[in-house]
Design an enzyme around this catalytic site. Structure first.
Site, PDB file in Angstrom:
ATOM      1  N   ASP A 209       0.828  -1.196   0.000  1.00 48.86           N
ATOM      2  CA  ASP A 209       0.000   0.000   0.000  1.00 48.86           C
ATOM      3  C   ASP A 209       0.871   1.258   0.000  1.00 48.86           C
ATOM      4  OD1 ASP A 209      -2.733   1.303   0.531  1.00 48.86           O
ATOM      5  OD2 ASP A 209      -1.534   2.065   2.198  1.00 48.86           O
ATOM      6  N   GLU A 259       1.537  -0.418  -5.002  1.00 51.31           N
ATOM      7  CA  GLU A 259       0.611   0.665  -5.322  1.00 51.31           C
ATOM      8  C   GLU A 259       1.460   1.910  -5.547  1.00 51.31           C
ATOM      9  OE1 GLU A 259      -3.428   2.762  -3.549  1.00 51.31           O
ATOM     10  OE2 GLU A 259      -1.770   2.300  -2.192  1.00 51.31           O
TER      11      GLU A 259
END
Length: 535
Positions: A209, A259
């Site tokens: 993330d 990401e």
């Protein structure tokens, strides 16, 4: 139980279809109203029958759930709402028996304010070793009443919160998500140990993330628009972190997907060098409008930016953060931008679903790996969440103007019409899209109408310019009319806004009676539709 998929090679991630599971809303196994691991385990045979290669789980760790689980209190424990660590281990093992790999989500930029480290830091006070794991600083101003700098938040609102002893701590997201100090050796060691913890339990990969945000300017200099380097996005020091992570992953044969939201193609590609991450999400494609020129340019640019590092592209239309595809494609502005999310945007769901269907076939034909968010195979629309039920902090930190992300995260109601069926092409060991209904794991004769259930095609090995070869087998990509690129075996793209004359070749996959008739008779394909052709 569905038959297990045939074994894949070690580079399975280069052309895989990965199904994203948002545990809170995928399936409720114990009837308490919250999705859980028991619900997922019960549906593993269905997911195997669907034909995907792996399952990516958004955070299932112990968390106060201030930000949908992205505020992690303990990376080695499953949140009680979802189950137990023992259940997670059983899920990983049962998925493997069906040929499904498991990818877990890691949130390295920050932790929950309930994490033991942050509680220790608050108790220890200014100047303590415990606070060095985070970014605690005295404030500016005569009495330290001003934040240490002016960094903008990834959500709306402030990035600094003051604690009772007068110091401030950094949080690029919500105050309940304090940022870690990645210059501290404890932070590096802890995350490498977390990776080993999950790889040792059989996970095949890790999704990272906010992968470009970890390292910060040590002097915490103010942000100036347009001036590089940015004080906390894509600093060069971050690559040393991922090189050390790659060494850990290589011990277990694990893979990473990052990401990474970056506009600079060369800077983006650095994350995909052979000793760093294996793949990274393609957000340019996700945010691309339903426009033929724009889509084709995005596809070409994506392949070009991955080529220098020999990394596979990833293709995704929707995830747990963005408006669902059927809704977005039914609006006047079919792109995606967080800054433009508002309540009450007019939507033509019939049009959006038709376009989403075509986009699904297009995406599954592109070279690389595909990420499919839960419910997208059904064409689920964005849910209209009542204001008194909204939970997303993006909504509250925007002052109520941003509807937030709850609309794509809540469970679906009713039984929507299936969008597209994805089936495992065992002959090739790859995945193909077919246009039949998505039913339960058993096959129903009514779903096997002639012309609607296609034979398998190799996925992810073609060329966006036309013909490609899949392990020596030629195939054509999708031909899309109006709002989609004309990816044809021969000839150029269609004229914007006009139907596309079907290229020669028997139909392999399509959706809808109008497309079926056009594909069979060689006439013009309807607008906002797609077809695969064997050549």
């Amino acid at each position: 139980m569905a038959a297990p998929h045939p074994p894949r090679t070690d580079d399975w991630w280069r052309d895989a279809v990965i199904y994203q599971v948002y545990p809170r809303s995928f399936a409720d196994g114990d009837g308490d109203g919250t999705g859980d691991l028991a619900g997922v385990r019960a549906r593993l045979p269905h997911l195997a029958e669907l034909g995907v290669d792996a399952l990516w789980f958004t955070p299932w760790y112990a968390s106060p759930m201030v930000d949908g689980g992205y505020d992690v209190a303990d990376y080695r424990a499953i949140d009680p709402a979802f189950g137990t660590l023992d259940e997670a281990e059983k899920l990983i093992a049962e998925a493997a028996e069906l040929g499904l790999r498991v990818i877990v989500d890691i949130v390295p930029n920050h932790v929950s304010d309930q994490h033991v480290w942050f509680r220790q830091a608050l108790a220890a006070g200014p100047g303590s070793p415990e606070r060095e794991r985070f970014h605690f600083r005295p404030g500016r101003g005569e009495h330290g009443e001003l934040p240490p700098n002016d960094w903008p938040s990834q959500f709306s609102g402030n990035t600094w919160t003051r604690v009772p002893d007068g110091e401030w701590y950094l949080h690029l997201f919500t105050p309940e998500q304090p940022d870690l100090n990645w210059a501290h050796p404890d932070v590096r060691r802890e995350h490498e140990d977390i990776l080993r913890f999950w790889f040792a339990r059989g996970v095949a990969g890790v999704r990272i993330d906010s992968a470009a945000l970890l390292t910060k300017d040590p002097d915490l200099r103010d942000f100036t628009e347009g001036v590089d380097p940015h004080p906390y996005i894509d600093l060069d020091e971050i690559h040393d972190v991922y090189r050390s992570w790659r060494a850990v992953a290589d011990e277990y044969g694990g893979v990473f997907v990052g990401e990474v939201w970056l506009p600079d193609a060369e800077r983006f590609a650095r994350y995909l060098r052979p000793d760093e991450l294996h793949t990274a999400f393609n957000f340019n494609f996700l945010a691309c409008p339903w426009d033929p020129d724009w889509l084709r340019r995005t596809i070409d640019d994506t392949l070009a930016e991955h080529a220098p590092v020999n990394a596979p592209a990833t293709w995704v239309l929707c995830n747990h953060d963005v408006t669902r595809t059927a809704t977005r494609y039914g609006r006047e502005d079919t792109g995606f931008d967080f800054a433009k999310k508002r309540f009450g945007i007019p939507t033509d769901l019939e049009l959006g679903t038709r376009r989403a269907r075509a986009a699904a076939l297009l995406t599954l034909a592109l070279p690389g790996s595909v990420y499919l968010y839960q419910g997208e195979e059904l064409g689920l629309p964005e849910a209209d969440v009542p204001l008194d039920r909204v939970q997303d902090p993006m909504h509250f930190r925007s002052g109520g103007t941003d509807p937030g992300r709850d609309g794509c995260r809540v469970p679906s109601r009713g039984r929507p019409r299936p969008l597209v069926r994805i089936r495992h092409a065992r002959r090739y060991g790859t995945v193909a899209a077919a246009a039949g209904r998505l039913g339960p794991p058993r096959r129903r004769p009514a779903d096997r109408r002639p012309g609607l259930d296609a034979r398998p095609l190799p996925h992810g090995t073609g060329s966006a310019q036309g013909r490609g070869r899949a392990r020596g087998r030629p195939h054509a990509l999708a031909a899309v009319a109006r709002g989609g690129p004309g990816l044809r075996p021969r000839g150029g793209p269609p004229v914007r806004g006009e139907p596309l004359r079907r290229p020669r070749g028997p139909p392999a996959a399509h959706r809808g009676p109008a497309v079926q008739r056009a594909a069979a008779g060689g006439r013009l394909l309807p607008t906002d539709t797609a077809v695969w052709l064997r050549t």
